[in-house]
Structure formats: C-alpha cells, structure tokens
Design an enzyme around this catalytic site. Structure first.
Site, mmCIF file in Angstrom:
data_model
loop_
_atom_site.group_PDB
_atom_site.id
_atom_site.type_symbol
_atom_site.label_atom_id
_atom_site.label_comp_id
_atom_site.label_asym_id
_atom_site.label_seq_id
_atom_site.Cartn_x
_atom_site.Cartn_y
_atom_site.Cartn_z
ATOM 1 N N ASP A 10 -91.605 14.926 -131.507
ATOM 2 C CA ASP A 10 -92.452 13.732 -131.530
ATOM 3 C C ASP A 10 -93.675 14.022 -130.668
ATOM 4 O OD1 ASP A 10 -93.217 10.997 -132.005
ATOM 5 O OD2 ASP A 10 -92.477 10.483 -130.019
ATOM 6 N N SER A 11 -94.652 13.121 -130.720
ATOM 7 C CA SER A 11 -95.848 13.286 -129.910
ATOM 8 C C SER A 11 -95.576 13.050 -128.425
ATOM 9 C CB SER A 11 -96.940 12.324 -130.382
ATOM 10 O OG SER A 11 -96.505 10.985 -130.245
ATOM 11 N N CYS A 73 -91.286 11.045 -135.592
ATOM 12 C CA CYS A 73 -92.639 10.553 -135.343
ATOM 13 C C CYS A 73 -93.144 9.917 -136.629
ATOM 14 C CB CYS A 73 -93.547 11.718 -134.936
ATOM 15 S SG CYS A 73 -95.293 11.290 -134.723
ATOM 16 N N GLU A 152 -95.480 5.314 -123.011
ATOM 17 C CA GLU A 152 -95.591 6.586 -122.299
ATOM 18 C C GLU A 152 -95.813 6.393 -120.798
ATOM 19 O OE1 GLU A 152 -95.368 9.852 -123.335
ATOM 20 O OE2 GLU A 152 -94.697 9.176 -125.305
ATOM 21 N N HIS A 188 -91.942 5.315 -130.893
ATOM 22 C CA HIS A 188 -92.146 4.783 -129.544
ATOM 23 C C HIS A 188 -91.794 3.291 -129.468
ATOM 24 C CE1 HIS A 188 -94.480 8.452 -128.848
ATOM 25 N NE2 HIS A 188 -94.542 8.134 -127.566
#
Length: 271
Positions: A10-11, A73, A152, A188
C-alpha cells in the site's frame, strides 16, 4: 501446501487493514508487507506516476519468493491492477471487486455511497463493478483527499475534533442522499471507521475494502490449494520507504501487537 509468503503493499499503513484480516483468517501464512510511506499519498498523483510507483513496489516484493501479491490500495487497484496482473506470473489481487460485491449484497434501498482518493474516484472502477452486480443501484461517489494524511498522522480516533470536522464536511452529502451502504474505497479509511460510523449513523453499513479483499484472498487460496498449512503462526515482516519508528508506532496501535523490531526501511527508488 504452499509455504511461500503472501506479499501485500500500500502507499502507507492503510493496507494493514488487509493484513489484520489476513492474519485472522490465515494465521499460518507468512506475510511480507511494504508501505510506501515516503511517497504517500498516491491518490493525488497521475496515472503514470501511480503505475510507476506500483511497479517499483511489486519489484521489491518480488525479491521474495511470493505465491501471491495483494494490492491493499484502492488507488493502485483502480489504476494499475490490469498492468500488474499482466506483468507478473503469480496472482495479483486488488480491493475493488470484493468490496463492490459486498456493497451490492448489503444494500437494501439501492443507494450506495463511495468514498476514495481523487485518483480512485476519477477511474470510476468501483461504480462499474457495482453496476455490473446491481444494475439498479445508485452510487454517490466522493473524493476525500484529507482522510489519508489524517490516518498517516494518527488522527483517526473518535473525539479527534479535526477528524470529526473533516468527516462531517465530506460525508454530509452522502448522509443527505440517504445511502444505506458506504464503501470505504481506500484501505486507509477503515481506520476512521468509528468516526465515519458515528457521523453516518448505525443504519449505514460500512464496507472495509482491505478486509473484503483479505476474505477473497483466503477463499481463492483455499480453492486453489495454496494455503501454507502451517502448524504455528506465520511470520509477519514489514518494510517501509520512510521512518521506521513512525510506522511501528501506528502499526502497533492498529494491529494490536508490537511490531517494533520487525520493520525495516528500504530504498524503493532502486527497484
């Protein structure tokens, strides 16, 4: 039995929603996770940049002898899944199809909400999948670009005034539209489930894309006979492209277990 590991990427840390469910469903599997924390978010990037980054992520994971790759993602799944599937000889699985299937099965009034990154919403991939499964459903799609940086930075808990304010700003049109099912179209976003759920109300079902993808992976591996069949718990290894400490702290909170010492930093640009 196939004891090779499963690769997940994933990012950032959002893909841990898939890892958590995979670990619950398939505790004997070894999982290699890569979070591109140095280049997060992907959602505001061009298709060409997203594809370039995704290829590098896969190239790093392929340095391990994997049996499958999970694109945890939404942005990459909607933008580069076909490319990555064509370029790799092992199964490459994304989050779009399983999430669309769950949304189509869950809705009762035919009004489905979809939130995702700008890149994911731009592709229309979730809408096409849902339309195939539930042609009469009405899908209301919205980009929520601030959700990823909130997650994040650890701003995803109920009571966080900034997270609650941003959620209200984004989600009010969907609440007013009367959706009864909401697809969290970025891995996310499930970390914000409590905040999102509190705002939308108990009558709205949330579809966790990472968890839906993990369930599909488990079903496919069982059908293909590629489960590890291990007696004990499988090894979990984590790699990131930026700060190990920041990732370890947030990952430990989300996964409910200490991952310190199991996280390493890599230079993803060399792949």
């Amino acid at each position: 039995m196939d004891r090779r590991p499963i690769g997940v990427f994933d990012s950032g840390l959002g893909g841990l929603t898939a890892v958590r469910e995979l670990s619950r469903l398939l505790p004997g599997e070894e999982i290699i996770y890569f979070g591109d924390t140095g280049r997060v978010p992907y959602g505001s990037r061009s298709r060409e940049t997203i594809t370039k980054y995704a290829r590098q992520d896969v190239a790093f994971l392929r340095t391990f002898d994997l049996k499958a790759i999970v694109i945890a993602c939404g942005t990459v799944s909607t933008t580069a899944l076909e490319v990555l599937s064509a370029e790799n000889p092992i199964p490459v699985l994304g989050v779009v199809a399983p999430a669309a299937e769950e949304a189509a099965a869950l809705t009762r009034n035919g009004k489905i909400g979809l939130i995702g990154t700008q890149a994911s919403i731009r592709t229309g991939a979730y809408e096409r999948q849902i339309a195939r499964l539930a042609p009469d459903a009405a899908v209301s799609a919205l980009a929520c670009p601030l959700f990823v940086p909130l997650v994040e930075n650890g701003r995803f808990r109920p009571g966080d005034k900034v997270a609650e304010m941003v959620a209200a700003e984004y989600l009010t049109p969907l609440k007013e539209a009367g959706v009864d099912t909401l697809v969290l179209g970025c891995t996310h976003y499930p970390l914000l489930s409590a905040v999102i759920g509190d705002f939308m109300g108990s009558g709205v079902k949330l579809v966790n894309t990472g968890a839906a993808c993990a369930r599909q992976v488990a079903r496919q591996m069982e059908a293909d006979g590629t489960l590890a069949g291990a007696d004990g718990p499988g090894v979990r290894r984590y790699f990131v492209s930026d700060s190990v400490d920041d990732f370890s702290r947030l990952a430990s909170i989300f996964l409910g277990e200490d991952v310190a010492g199991e996280v390493a930093q890599v230079d993803i640009t060399i792949y």
